[in-house]
Design an enzyme around this catalytic site. Structure first.
Site, short mmCIF file in Angstrom:
data_model
loop_
_atom_site.label_atom_id
_atom_site.label_comp_id
_atom_site.label_asym_id
_atom_site.label_seq_id
_atom_site.Cartn_x
_atom_site.Cartn_y
_atom_site.Cartn_z
N LYS A 176 1.28 -1.14 0.51
CA LYS A 176 -0.06 -0.05 0.33
C LYS A 176 1.15 0.83 -0.11
CE LYS A 176 -4.25 1.30 2.57
NZ LYS A 176 -4.50 0.71 4.07
C1 E4P Z 1 -8.19 1.63 3.86
O1 E4P Z 1 -7.80 0.91 3.47
C2 E4P Z 1 -8.21 2.04 4.66
O2 E4P Z 1 -7.59 1.39 6.25
C3 E4P Z 1 -9.73 2.85 5.99
O3 E4P Z 1 -10.18 1.91 5.22
C4 E4P Z 1 -9.30 4.30 6.66
O4 E4P Z 1 -10.61 3.99 6.97
P1 E4P Z 1 -10.56 5.42 8.80
O5 E4P Z 1 -10.55 6.26 7.77
O6 E4P Z 1 -11.87 5.20 9.41
O7 E4P Z 1 -9.32 5.21 9.32
#
Ligand code: E4P
Length: 218
Positions: free
Chosen positions: A83
């Site tokens: 990522k």
């Molecule tokens: C996605 O890969 C992220 O880890 C996640 O969906 C972020 O979510 P949040 O905005 O609730 O932290």
């Protein structure tokens, strides 16, 4: 639509994986900090439990650092998806890592033009953050709709839309209606998807009526 769970808690992931409904996992540095365990060990354990893509985020923010860390993370298991953030360096790192044959999830996407660039960079997944846009008074789901429309205009853009920052059951439904390829859902929301008061009420009634019959099936 594929279902990923958004957590770094291995026990929770193992529990959900047992349902057979889990297609992958996403983690991020905040989720890793929350569980307070060694990152690479956690990623290895998750990859053993879930055969689908497991997103593991780089910590570096420069191209060289992201590529170096991405290679280390990808070496943990075949199903690691590296990522990277949606920055110029992140896009360059995405191109390099996908060219080397690794899966890449380009994260922190907040505009359709960013998503277009992620696809051009060869991303396996792009992660539009719905909840965080809603939090500042914008319509996160509109972003998913825009990205779907753009990607559908061009057959060569093969990046999957991974709807992220999901906060409600309704977010999941809307993302599915728009045609997001994947949704990554916090465990509590994933479990809430099955809930309906009429299901509970109806089941109570059926159980009570069945008992009145005095019969058994086995
Ligand atoms: C996605 O890969 C992220 O880890 C996640 O969906 C972020 O979510 P949040 O905005 O609730 O932290």
């Amino acid at each position: 639509m594929r279902f990923f769970v958004d957590t770094a808690d291995v026990a929770v992931i193992a529990d959900l994986a047992a349902t057979g409904l889990l297609d992958g996992v996403t983690t991020n540095p905040s989720l890793v900090a929350k569980v307070g365990r060694d990152f690479k060990t956690v990623v290895r354990e998750i990859c053993e439990v879930v055969p689908g893509p497991v997103s593991a985020e780089v910590a570096a923010t420069d191209y060289d650092g992201m590529v170096a860390e991405g290679r280390v993370l990808a070496a943990i298991a075949k199903n690691v998806c590296v990522k990277v953030p949606l920055t110029w360096d992140g896009l360059k790192a995405c191109r390099t890592l996908t060219t080397e044959g690794f899966m890449v999830n380009v994260t922190l996407c907040f505009s359709a033009s960013q998503a277009l660039l992620a696809a051009k960079a060869g991303a396996t997944f792009v992660s539009p953050f719905i909840g965080r846009l809603d939090d500042i008074g914008l319509d996160g789901m509109e972003l998913v709709r825009e990205i779907r429309a753009i990607y559908d205009n061009y057959a060569e853009l093969t990046t999957d839309i991974l709807a992220a920052s999901i906060r409600t059951v309704n977010h999941v439904k809307q993302a599915a209606m728009i045609g997001a390829d994947v949704v990554t859902v916090p465990p509590a929301i994933l479990q809430a998807l099955v809930k309906h008061p009429l299901t509970d009420q109806g089941l109570r009634q059926f159980v009570a009526d069945w008992e009145k019959t005095g019969q058994t099936i086995l």
